[in-house]
Every structure is written in C-alpha cells, then in structure tokens.
Motif scaffolding. Sequence first.
Motif, PDB file in Angstrom:
ATOM      1  N   THR A   1       0.864  -1.169   0.013  1.00  0.00           N
ATOM      2  CA  THR A   1       0.087  -0.008  -0.144  1.00  0.00           C
ATOM      3  C   THR A   1       1.097   1.335  -0.010  1.00  0.00           C
ATOM      4  OG1 THR A   1      -0.141  -0.016   2.336  1.00  0.00           O
ATOM      5  CG2 THR A   1      -1.986  -1.193   1.170  1.00  0.00           C
TER       6      THR A   1
ATOM      7  N   ASP B   1       2.540   4.540  -1.293  1.00  0.00           N
ATOM      8  CA  ASP B   1       1.944   5.481  -2.284  1.00  0.00           C
ATOM      9  C   ASP B   1       3.040   5.445  -3.391  1.00  0.00           C
ATOM     10  OD1 ASP B   1      -0.209   6.225  -0.774  1.00  0.00           O
ATOM     11  OD2 ASP B   1       0.619   8.248   0.089  1.00  0.00           O
TER      12      ASP B   1
ATOM     13  N   ALA C   1      -8.770   8.265  -5.405  1.00  0.00           N
ATOM     14  CA  ALA C   1      -8.839   7.433  -4.009  1.00  0.00           C
ATOM     15  C   ALA C   1      -9.308   8.489  -2.915  1.00  0.00           C
ATOM     16  CB  ALA C   1      -7.872   6.416  -3.846  1.00  0.00           C
ATOM     17  N   ARG C   2      -8.478   9.349  -2.852  1.00  0.00           N
ATOM     18  CA  ARG C   2      -8.454  10.400  -1.797  1.00  0.00           C
ATOM     19  C   ARG C   2      -9.971  11.219  -2.369  1.00  0.00           C
ATOM     20  NH1 ARG C   2      -2.311  12.223  -1.701  1.00  0.00           N
ATOM     21  NH2 ARG C   2      -1.688  10.478  -0.153  1.00  0.00           N
ATOM     22  N   ARG C   3     -10.161  11.544  -3.434  1.00  0.00           N
ATOM     23  CA  ARG C   3     -11.271  12.322  -3.692  1.00  0.00           C
ATOM     24  C   ARG C   3     -12.673  11.389  -3.422  1.00  0.00           C
ATOM     25  NH1 ARG C   3     -12.564  13.381  -9.887  1.00  0.00           N
ATOM     26  NH2 ARG C   3     -10.360  13.178  -9.716  1.00  0.00           N
ATOM     27  N   TYR C   4     -12.410  10.434  -3.595  1.00  0.00           N
ATOM     28  CA  TYR C   4     -13.691   9.399  -3.205  1.00  0.00           C
ATOM     29  C   TYR C   4     -13.780   9.325  -1.799  1.00  0.00           C
ATOM     30  CZ  TYR C   4     -16.120   5.023  -2.156  1.00  0.00           C
ATOM     31  OH  TYR C   4     -17.125   4.082  -1.863  1.00  0.00           O
ATOM     32  N   GLN C   5     -12.683   9.005  -0.914  1.00  0.00           N
ATOM     33  CA  GLN C   5     -12.762   9.064   0.459  1.00  0.00           C
ATOM     34  C   GLN C   5     -13.450  10.399   1.089  1.00  0.00           C
ATOM     35  OE1 GLN C   5      -8.811   8.206   1.569  1.00  0.00           O
ATOM     36  NE2 GLN C   5      -9.221   5.858   1.604  1.00  0.00           N
ATOM     37  N   ARG C   6     -12.834  11.471   0.441  1.00  0.00           N
ATOM     38  CA  ARG C   6     -13.459  12.831   0.920  1.00  0.00           C
ATOM     39  C   ARG C   6     -14.912  12.980   0.522  1.00  0.00           C
ATOM     40  NH1 ARG C   6      -9.521  15.833  -1.665  1.00  0.00           N
ATOM     41  NH2 ARG C   6     -11.072  16.040  -3.388  1.00  0.00           N
TER      42      ARG C   6
ATOM     43  N   GLU D   1     -17.143  10.120   0.094  1.00  0.00           N
ATOM     44  CA  GLU D   1     -17.720   9.106   0.619  1.00  0.00           C
ATOM     45  C   GLU D   1     -18.088   8.980   2.040  1.00  0.00           C
ATOM     46  OE1 GLU D   1     -17.917   5.345   2.388  1.00  0.00           O
ATOM     47  OE2 GLU D   1     -16.215   6.416   2.285  1.00  0.00           O
ATOM     48  N   ARG D   2     -17.136   9.566   2.767  1.00  0.00           N
ATOM     49  CA  ARG D   2     -17.058   9.636   4.325  1.00  0.00           C
ATOM     50  C   ARG D   2     -18.200  10.467   4.885  1.00  0.00           C
ATOM     51  NH1 ARG D   2     -11.448  10.299   6.207  1.00  0.00           N
ATOM     52  NH2 ARG D   2     -11.323   8.209   5.413  1.00  0.00           N
TER      53      ARG D   2
ATOM     54  N   SER E   1     -21.577   8.922   3.606  1.00  0.00           N
ATOM     55  CA  SER E   1     -22.064   7.876   4.696  1.00  0.00           C
ATOM     56  C   SER E   1     -22.532   8.071   5.990  1.00  0.00           C
ATOM     57  CB  SER E   1     -20.716   7.188   4.872  1.00  0.00           C
ATOM     58  OG  SER E   1     -20.118   6.391   3.864  1.00  0.00           O
TER      59      SER E   1
END
Length: 50
Positions: free
Chosen positions: A5, A7, A18-23, A25-26, A29
């Motif tokens: 994992t 970087d 991935a960072r944009r998705y986490q920003r 999605e969190r 949720s």
Amino acid sequence: MPSATDDEDRPPKRITVARRYQRIERPLSYAVALLAALLVGVAFLRVSPL
C-alpha cells in the motif's frame, strides 16, 4: 519487506481519485447513517405508547 500500500508504488492519478472518493464518501456515509437513525427515532416515537 515493502508494503503493498505504499504511495510510491501507485500511479498519482489513482491516489488522487481514491482520496477524492474518500473525501466525498465519508461525510455522505455519516449523513445517511444520521438520517436512518432519525427516521428510526421518529418512527419509534410515533408508534411507542409513551
């Protein structure tokens, strides 16, 4: 032994996505969980013979 994992092993574009998705999605949720809890609470108060 290097981690799978790290970087530097991943392309920068994938890291950005991935960072944009986490920003996004969190908080989404948390909002969905809060809405579900509020709906359950309101339903309980309307049905409950208090």
